[in-house]
Design an enzyme around this catalytic site. Structure first.
Site, PDB file in Angstrom:
ATOM      1  N   GLN A 106      16.106   2.939  -9.525  1.00  0.00           N
ATOM      2  CA  GLN A 106      15.710   3.638  -8.309  1.00  0.00           C
ATOM      3  C   GLN A 106      16.801   3.623  -7.246  1.00  0.00           C
ATOM      4  O   GLN A 106      16.626   4.190  -6.172  1.00  0.00           O
ATOM      5  CB  GLN A 106      14.437   2.997  -7.742  1.00  0.00           C
ATOM      6  N   HIS A 125      12.752  -0.749  -6.002  1.00  0.00           N
ATOM      7  CA  HIS A 125      12.167  -1.006  -4.679  1.00  0.00           C
ATOM      8  C   HIS A 125      13.229  -1.245  -3.596  1.00  0.00           C
ATOM      9  O   HIS A 125      13.295  -2.307  -2.979  1.00  0.00           O
ATOM     10  CB  HIS A 125      11.191  -2.179  -4.750  1.00  0.00           C
ATOM     11  N   TYR A 165       0.313  -3.319 -13.292  1.00  0.00           N
ATOM     12  CA  TYR A 165       0.473  -2.288 -14.312  1.00  0.00           C
ATOM     13  C   TYR A 165      -0.120  -2.792 -15.623  1.00  0.00           C
ATOM     14  O   TYR A 165       0.186  -3.883 -16.071  1.00  0.00           O
ATOM     15  CB  TYR A 165       1.950  -1.926 -14.477  1.00  0.00           C
ATOM     16  N   GLU A 220      -0.343   3.490   0.504  1.00  0.00           N
ATOM     17  CA  GLU A 220      -0.863   3.247   1.855  1.00  0.00           C
ATOM     18  C   GLU A 220      -0.198   4.122   2.903  1.00  0.00           C
ATOM     19  O   GLU A 220       0.977   4.490   2.788  1.00  0.00           O
ATOM     20  CB  GLU A 220      -0.628   1.778   2.256  1.00  0.00           C
ATOM     21  N   TYR A 254       1.279  -6.701   6.976  1.00  0.00           N
ATOM     22  CA  TYR A 254       0.497  -5.684   6.294  1.00  0.00           C
ATOM     23  C   TYR A 254       0.018  -6.108   4.903  1.00  0.00           C
ATOM     24  O   TYR A 254      -0.498  -5.294   4.155  1.00  0.00           O
ATOM     25  CB  TYR A 254       1.279  -4.366   6.268  1.00  0.00           C
TER      26      TYR A 254
END
Length: 376
Positions: free
Chosen positions: A89, A152, A267, A246, A256
């Site tokens: 990513q 991430h 997963y 979210e 949070y």
């Protein structure tokens, strides 16, 4: 050479003028609109920002920044970028124009920065553009610590309007528990001044052991962020695990919850954390089950779609949709999903242009910049 001259004389090489999408009118709940392709054949475009002359800068995750003229001409890549890790990513991520660009000429971009022993982290740099070259490059923030991970990274760059900016950061996947501690930048939103220094009113400046850049924590992987046009508050969008994407109103010093509270699961199945709510942790104002894989988001405040004013638009990757959320007093009253049939492509980002239209980035090896305009 002045900034206006630079914009006017930058070398633009036409790769191709993108073909238009179907002229078919798309009927949504509150507006009728059409789609047109501004540019295509972009390599996994990630971020988009506008320059004062009406042109755009777009990042390709493979490590390129290209200028796209208002009529769709795509330049060769700009030179002068730092070393970038392009794995998983990671790569070249978001890009944003300084609110005072007309005076200082700064463009900000986030990327995966290499470290020692095959480690990496998200970094934020700023530079000026001289023709086709980035100059005066400064790395103004590096996520700590660097780890071995290709997932991430976050990350969206959002200017608050007070001389500071937000950068959203992922938990790096393998380090999700770090999101609950303040001695690292994993799973955090950071707030810094535009020169990289720390604002004097950041929430954890007096907290022993906390990194001073931290604004909020307990996040998983945020790839969306925007400022509410009326309240000035920062809103963020966050990837859940398997379920549990979210939307949060991201406030100073707030936890949070990730990975203690979440609507997602592991997963392949299996509970994460302790449930949906816990004292001292903030639940999202809106969430999705199953996940959409939310990406960029923006509030609409233009005059081209009067019935969309104040609505929040959310791009999604997995669901290949553009969601419109009716917002009232910080609550989501209704969701409309659009473009799953008409477009059918992963949507990485949505942003409002200075012309009042909405612009989308699709996330493929032949990604596109697409503009939404009223059907009339």
């Amino acid at each position: 050479m002045g900034l206006r001259t630079l914009c006017a004389t930058a070398l633009i090489t036409a790769v191709a003028l993108a073909p238009a999408l179907s002229a078919k009118t798309i009927e949504s709940e509150r507006a009728e609109f059409k789609l047109s392709t501004i540019a295509d054949d972009l390599k996994n475009p990630w971020g988009l920002t506008f320059l004062p002359d009406g042109s755009m800068l777009v990042t390709e995750r493979v490590g390129n920044i290209r200028r796209v003229s208002a009529n769709g001409e795509v330049s060769e890549p700009l030179s002068g970028l730092p070393d970038i890790v392009v794995k998983g990513q990671g790569g070249l991520l978001d890009i944003a124009t300084d609110p005072d660009y007309a005076n200082n000429g700064y463009v900000y971009f986030s990327y995966s920065e290499p470290g020692e022993n095959d480690t990496n982290s998200t970094a934020l740099a700023r530079a000026r553009i001289d023709g086709q070259t980035l100059v005066d490059l400064e790395v103004i923030f590096s996520q700590k610590p660097k780890v071995k991970s290709n997932a991430h990274f976050g990350s969206r760059i959002v200017f608050k309007g007070d001389g500071t900016l937000f950068l959203t950061l992922g938990d790096r996947y393998s380090r999700m528990d770090d999101a609950q501690t303040l001695d690292n930048h994993h799973g955090k939103v950071i707030r810094i001044n535009t020169d990289g220094s720390v604002p004097a009113d950041n929430p954890f400046l007096q907290t022993e052991g906390a990194l001073p850049e931290i604004w909020s924590y307990g996040h998983r992987n945020m790839q969306g962020g925007t400022i509410h046009p009326e309240t000035g508050e920062f809103w963020s969008g966050e990837h859940g695990a398997q379920g549990g994407d979210e939307i949060n109103i991201d406030r100073a010093g707030v936890n949070y919850g990730w990975p203690v509270i979440t609507y997602g699961e592991n997963y392949g199945g299996g509970k994460i954390g302790e449930g949906f709510k816990k004292a001292g942790m903030e639940a999202p104002i809106y969430y999705w089950l199953p996940s959409l894989a939310t990406a960029g988001l923006t509030f609409y405040s233009g005059d081209k779609f009067p019935d969309w004013q104040g609505d929040l638009f959310v791009a999604s990757l997995r669901a290949e949709t553009l969601s419109r959320l009716d917002i009232e007093n910080g609550r989501v009253l209704h969701e409309e999903r659009m473009l799953s049939d008409e477009l059918g492509e992963r949507i990485r980002h949505v942003t409002q242009g200075p012309d009042g239209y909405l612009y989308l980035l699709t996330d493929q090896g032949d990604g596109k910049i697409i503009r939404l305009t009223p059907s009339d």
